[in-house]
Design a protein around this motif. Structure first.
Motif, mmCIF file in Angstrom:
data_model
loop_
_atom_site.group_PDB
_atom_site.id
_atom_site.type_symbol
_atom_site.label_atom_id
_atom_site.label_comp_id
_atom_site.label_asym_id
_atom_site.label_seq_id
_atom_site.Cartn_x
_atom_site.Cartn_y
_atom_site.Cartn_z
ATOM 1 N N ILE A 19 -35.174 -4.724 -83.576
ATOM 2 C CA ILE A 19 -34.340 -5.913 -83.425
ATOM 3 C C ILE A 19 -34.528 -6.516 -82.031
ATOM 4 O O ILE A 19 -34.414 -7.733 -81.851
ATOM 5 N N ARG A 20 -34.898 -5.686 -81.077
ATOM 6 C CA ARG A 20 -35.174 -6.194 -79.723
ATOM 7 C C ARG A 20 -36.363 -7.153 -79.759
ATOM 8 O O ARG A 20 -36.352 -8.204 -79.114
ATOM 9 N N LEU A 21 -37.386 -6.785 -80.527
ATOM 10 C CA LEU A 21 -38.573 -7.624 -80.628
ATOM 11 C C LEU A 21 -38.264 -8.905 -81.394
ATOM 12 O O LEU A 21 -38.746 -9.982 -81.040
ATOM 13 N N ALA A 22 -37.449 -8.800 -82.432
ATOM 14 C CA ALA A 22 -37.042 -9.994 -83.174
ATOM 15 C C ALA A 22 -36.259 -10.939 -82.262
ATOM 16 O O ALA A 22 -36.508 -12.155 -82.241
ATOM 17 N N ASP A 23 -35.329 -10.391 -81.490
ATOM 18 C CA ASP A 23 -34.550 -11.215 -80.557
ATOM 19 C C ASP A 23 -35.446 -11.843 -79.487
ATOM 20 O O ASP A 23 -35.242 -13.001 -79.097
ATOM 21 N N TYR A 24 -36.424 -11.075 -79.009
ATOM 22 C CA TYR A 24 -37.364 -11.609 -78.027
ATOM 23 C C TYR A 24 -38.140 -12.792 -78.613
ATOM 24 O O TYR A 24 -38.274 -13.842 -77.977
ATOM 25 N N MET A 137 -48.401 -18.407 -98.320
ATOM 26 C CA MET A 137 -48.325 -18.809 -96.920
ATOM 27 C C MET A 137 -49.719 -18.755 -96.290
ATOM 28 O O MET A 137 -50.573 -17.997 -96.722
ATOM 29 N N VAL A 138 -49.921 -19.545 -95.251
ATOM 30 C CA VAL A 138 -51.134 -19.479 -94.453
ATOM 31 C C VAL A 138 -50.819 -18.569 -93.277
ATOM 32 O O VAL A 138 -49.990 -18.913 -92.429
ATOM 33 N N VAL A 139 -51.439 -17.399 -93.234
ATOM 34 C CA VAL A 139 -51.152 -16.430 -92.174
ATOM 35 C C VAL A 139 -52.068 -16.710 -90.998
ATOM 36 O O VAL A 139 -53.296 -16.715 -91.136
ATOM 37 N N ILE A 140 -51.476 -16.962 -89.846
ATOM 38 C CA ILE A 140 -52.278 -17.282 -88.667
ATOM 39 C C ILE A 140 -53.026 -16.038 -88.178
ATOM 40 O O ILE A 140 -52.622 -14.917 -88.464
ATOM 41 N N SER A 141 -54.097 -16.260 -87.461
ATOM 42 C CA SER A 141 -54.928 -15.137 -87.020
ATOM 43 C C SER A 141 -54.330 -14.380 -85.836
ATOM 44 O O SER A 141 -54.576 -13.189 -85.676
ATOM 45 N N SER A 142 -53.549 -15.049 -85.003
ATOM 46 C CA SER A 142 -52.941 -14.363 -83.863
ATOM 47 C C SER A 142 -51.814 -13.463 -84.345
ATOM 48 O O SER A 142 -51.003 -13.865 -85.181
ATOM 49 N N THR A 143 -51.771 -12.259 -83.796
ATOM 50 C CA THR A 143 -50.685 -11.333 -84.103
ATOM 51 C C THR A 143 -50.178 -10.739 -82.791
ATOM 52 O O THR A 143 -50.851 -10.801 -81.766
ATOM 53 N N ILE A 144 -48.998 -10.170 -82.866
ATOM 54 C CA ILE A 144 -48.430 -9.435 -81.741
ATOM 55 C C ILE A 144 -48.181 -8.015 -82.230
ATOM 56 O O ILE A 144 -47.638 -7.821 -83.313
ATOM 57 N N GLY A 145 -48.582 -7.026 -81.452
ATOM 58 C CA GLY A 145 -48.322 -5.632 -81.759
ATOM 59 C C GLY A 145 -47.736 -4.952 -80.529
ATOM 60 O O GLY A 145 -48.337 -5.015 -79.455
ATOM 61 N N VAL A 146 -46.580 -4.332 -80.695
ATOM 62 C CA VAL A 146 -45.915 -3.672 -79.574
ATOM 63 C C VAL A 146 -45.764 -2.192 -79.897
ATOM 64 O O VAL A 146 -45.031 -1.821 -80.808
ATOM 65 N N GLY A 147 -46.481 -1.356 -79.157
ATOM 66 C CA GLY A 147 -46.344 0.083 -79.282
ATOM 67 C C GLY A 147 -45.318 0.582 -78.270
ATOM 68 O O GLY A 147 -45.052 -0.075 -77.266
ATOM 69 N N GLY A 148 -44.733 1.716 -78.564
ATOM 70 C CA GLY A 148 -43.713 2.237 -77.661
ATOM 71 C C GLY A 148 -42.576 1.253 -77.490
ATOM 72 O O GLY A 148 -42.188 0.925 -76.365
ATOM 73 N N GLU A 162 -45.319 -1.490 -68.915
ATOM 74 C CA GLU A 162 -46.639 -2.041 -69.250
ATOM 75 C C GLU A 162 -46.635 -2.748 -70.597
ATOM 76 O O GLU A 162 -47.254 -3.795 -70.773
ATOM 77 N N GLY A 163 -45.933 -2.159 -71.572
ATOM 78 C CA GLY A 163 -45.870 -2.786 -72.897
ATOM 79 C C GLY A 163 -45.193 -4.137 -72.854
ATOM 80 O O GLY A 163 -45.629 -5.086 -73.519
ATOM 81 N N GLY A 164 -44.133 -4.249 -72.076
ATOM 82 C CA GLY A 164 -43.442 -5.523 -71.940
ATOM 83 C C GLY A 164 -44.300 -6.563 -71.251
ATOM 84 O O GLY A 164 -44.306 -7.737 -71.635
ATOM 85 N N ALA A 165 -45.038 -6.127 -70.234
ATOM 86 C CA ALA A 165 -45.941 -7.054 -69.536
ATOM 87 C C ALA A 165 -47.037 -7.552 -70.471
ATOM 88 O O ALA A 165 -47.383 -8.736 -70.466
ATOM 89 N N ALA A 166 -47.561 -6.658 -71.311
ATOM 90 C CA ALA A 166 -48.596 -7.053 -72.274
ATOM 91 C C ALA A 166 -48.033 -8.049 -73.284
ATOM 92 O O ALA A 166 -48.696 -9.024 -73.659
ATOM 93 N N LEU A 167 -46.806 -7.826 -73.723
ATOM 94 C CA LEU A 167 -46.147 -8.746 -74.654
ATOM 95 C C LEU A 167 -45.992 -10.127 -74.033
ATOM 96 O O LEU A 167 -46.298 -11.138 -74.674
ATOM 97 N N GLU A 168 -45.556 -10.176 -72.790
ATOM 98 C CA GLU A 168 -45.387 -11.467 -72.113
ATOM 99 C C GLU A 168 -46.711 -12.212 -71.956
ATOM 100 O O GLU A 168 -46.741 -13.438 -72.039
ATOM 101 N N PHE A 171 -47.727 -13.409 -75.842
ATOM 102 C CA PHE A 171 -46.873 -14.275 -76.662
ATOM 103 C C PHE A 171 -47.223 -15.761 -76.571
ATOM 104 O O PHE A 171 -47.199 -16.453 -77.598
ATOM 105 N N PRO A 172 -47.541 -16.323 -75.413
ATOM 106 C CA PRO A 172 -47.838 -17.763 -75.369
ATOM 107 C C PRO A 172 -48.991 -18.181 -76.286
ATOM 108 O O PRO A 172 -48.893 -19.200 -76.985
ATOM 109 N N ARG A 173 -50.063 -17.411 -76.316
ATOM 110 C CA ARG A 173 -51.188 -17.756 -77.207
ATOM 111 C C ARG A 173 -50.768 -17.653 -78.663
ATOM 112 O O ARG A 173 -51.110 -18.495 -79.497
ATOM 113 N N PHE A 174 -50.020 -16.600 -78.993
ATOM 114 C CA PHE A 174 -49.498 -16.412 -80.336
ATOM 115 C C PHE A 174 -48.658 -17.625 -80.753
ATOM 116 O O PHE A 174 -48.826 -18.193 -81.834
#
Length: 196
Positions: A19-24, A137-148, A162-168, A171-174
């Protein structure tokens, strides 16, 4: 206001971290000027699929189903935030999604996955790609994956470590990819009615 985007999340677990990722995702898409709503499968709590929305005679669908159908029909794009359960998608999110079909057609969808481990839910994301494509649906090629997930976002959905920094960074390209496909789909629907 920008695009109307629904963000779907499907864990029913009492100590759910995703739910943290959904809220983000909601916050980031809103910050870009979009009209974004979180659709939490646990909060809606549809029964195990017995009848699809389209199988209910007009005016007889349960209120939660009717409300959600109208939200899906009016959306420009969708984001599915999925955890991975035993190499597959969360049953709560899959059950919610399966209640509808034509309502999804001709709009882009994006997939954001997560897990407690290092694989970041990619096996679930791969499964969702086929499911969403099959549902029109047309599924876009960009995805986000968050481990840990518990070490990448804090309890307030703020990136950490590090995971949060990678997400940040990702996300803009996604979000740009989703915005491009959303604009393209809206323009095409405005030019020509969908073939079915």
């Amino acid at each position: 206001m920008g695009d109307r985007i629904l963000v779907f999340y499907g864990s029913y677990r009492r100590d759910r971290m995703g739910i943290r990722l959904a809220d983000y995702a909601v916050a980031q898409l809103q910050a870009r000027g979009n009209d974004v709503e979180l659709i939490d499968a646990k909060a809606i709590d549809l029964p195990i699929l017995d009848r699809m929305y389209k199988e209910c005679p007009p005016g007889t669908a349960p209120a939660a189903l009717e409300t959600l159908a109208q939200k899906i029909k009016s959306a420009d794009a969708f984001v599915f935030v999925t955890g991975e359960y035993n190499w597959g998608p969360q049953p709560g999110l899959k059950n919610l999604t399966d209640h509808f079909l034509e309502e999804w057609f001709w709009r882009p969808a994006a997939i954001v996955s997560y897990s407690a481990g290092r694989f970041s839910g990619v096996r679930s994301a791969l499964t969702w790609h086929g499911i969403l494509s099959e549902m029109g649906m047309v599924v876009i090629s960009s995805t986000i994956g968050v481990g840990g997930i518990g070490k990448s976002l804090d309890e307030n959905a703020k990136p950490i470590g590090e995971g949060g920094a990678a997400l940040e960074r990702a996300f803009p390209r996604f979000a740009d990819d989703l915005a491009w496909w959303t604009e393209a789909a809206k323009a095409q629907r405005g030019r020509k009615p969908p073939p079915y």
